[in-house]
Motif scaffolding. Sequence first.
Motif, PDB file in Angstrom:
ATOM      1  N   VAL A  78       0.835  -1.228  -0.094  1.00 35.85           N
ATOM      2  CA  VAL A  78       0.036  -0.211  -0.116  1.00 35.85           C
ATOM      3  C   VAL A  78       0.911   1.455   0.084  1.00 35.85           C
ATOM      4  O   VAL A  78       2.213   1.299   0.535  1.00 35.85           O
ATOM      5  CB  VAL A  78      -0.969   0.024   1.130  1.00 35.85           C
ATOM      6  CG1 VAL A  78      -2.099  -1.093   1.244  1.00 35.85           C
ATOM      7  CG2 VAL A  78      -0.190   0.362   2.517  1.00 35.85           C
ATOM      8  N   SER A  92       0.562   5.412   1.416  1.00 39.28           N
ATOM      9  CA  SER A  92      -0.397   5.891   1.884  1.00 39.28           C
ATOM     10  C   SER A  92       0.355   7.107   2.661  1.00 39.28           C
ATOM     11  O   SER A  92       1.343   7.237   2.521  1.00 39.28           O
ATOM     12  CB  SER A  92      -1.246   5.195   3.385  1.00 39.28           C
ATOM     13  OG  SER A  92      -2.214   5.651   3.790  1.00 39.28           O
ATOM     14  N   ASP A 137      -4.888   2.527   6.193  1.00 43.31           N
ATOM     15  CA  ASP A 137      -4.243   1.629   5.155  1.00 43.31           C
ATOM     16  C   ASP A 137      -3.278   0.789   5.751  1.00 43.31           C
ATOM     17  O   ASP A 137      -3.095  -0.261   4.923  1.00 43.31           O
ATOM     18  CB  ASP A 137      -3.846   2.547   4.164  1.00 43.31           C
ATOM     19  CG  ASP A 137      -4.775   3.378   3.222  1.00 43.31           C
ATOM     20  OD1 ASP A 137      -6.058   2.925   3.312  1.00 43.31           O
ATOM     21  OD2 ASP A 137      -4.640   4.540   2.849  1.00 43.31           O
ATOM     22  N   THR A 181      -4.940  11.463  -0.808  1.00 44.60           N
ATOM     23  CA  THR A 181      -6.026  10.479   0.040  1.00 44.60           C
ATOM     24  C   THR A 181      -7.453  10.849  -0.745  1.00 44.60           C
ATOM     25  O   THR A 181      -8.150   9.734  -0.410  1.00 44.60           O
ATOM     26  CB  THR A 181      -6.172  11.261   1.506  1.00 44.60           C
ATOM     27  OG1 THR A 181      -6.716  12.498   1.525  1.00 44.60           O
ATOM     28  CG2 THR A 181      -5.005  10.898   2.432  1.00 44.60           C
TER      29      THR A 181
END
Length: 356
Positions: free
Chosen positions: A24, A26, A76, A150
Amino acid sequence: MKAFLILEDGHVFTGTSIGSKKEVISEIVFNTSMTGYLEVLTDPSYAGQAVCMTYPLIGNYGICYDDQESLRPWPDAYIVRELSRIPSNFRCRDTIQNFLRRFDIPGIAGIDTRALTRILREKGTMNGMVTTRENYNLDEIIPQLKAYTTGKVVEKVTCSEKYTLKGEGLKVALMDFGAKRNIAQSLNRRGCEVTIYPALTAAKEILAAKPDGIMLSNGPGDPKDCESIIKEVRTLYDSDVPIFAICLGHQLMALAAGLNTHKMKYGHRGGNHPVKDLDTGSVYISSQNHGYVVDTNDLDPEIAVPSFINVNDGTNEGLKYVNKNIFTVQFHPEACPGPQDSGHLFDKFIEMMGGN
């Protein structure tokens, strides 16, 4: 299995993979709470972010489902120094490891979280990647990190349809921008009937229900990304219905009234932030989770006046709107597991609606 945390400034931390194995990207933020990690994990305001816990040992009392602030975890990714392998608590029903895997959330343990926190404090909040790939290429990854945003996360976390917590007292309409469960419960425990509305509900629908008061909840992301919501909040502002707003709701009300917000260097996230009540001089220890703040440098005193400030850095923590039954705070008076210093603000709201 090894895992890596890669920051957009090129720093790389090596640790152990926990939870899901997926990769991920983030926004990396830190939380200074010493307890309440489940409340942090299930706070919808963390949608679009990866959370680093600064307290070194996490998970020692396991997962107690009754303490969740929503039905699922929202970050996340999750970043810790040491994850307890054997939780001990009579209320424990699961481990963080299983909880993260069940909801497909990756994490990393065993890194120097103090060093990571110092980087974020000195350079400001930045994006990062959690990955188990050992053959990663920084030249490819860093441009991806710098491009991440985001986005509009309020729509992701809000309820899908309205629902009601029954009560015998005043009727409150709660706008769910990512509401923590304890906001509605704090009102319900005081006898209120609370109807929770999805974030994109039109103001005219809420006002048509003739609530005694309106609550604007916390939530994730940049408040300026909520253009359509701000228009509806302006309609609520123009009504005579008493309004109490928390966190993102505080920021959205400010924008609706023509004020401004800006992103902080690294925000306030934790359960130990002192705020001063400018009316009484009292200082409360508060729970906070925000990366944006209302700008009061050019505040028009005919629109609103500051009611709370942060003792540490002087930033705004609350507003009272002039000639309006509206007050808003940046911190979380409903905080669980605490502190509960400012819970009396719900009583103030009850009184503002004409209750006792």
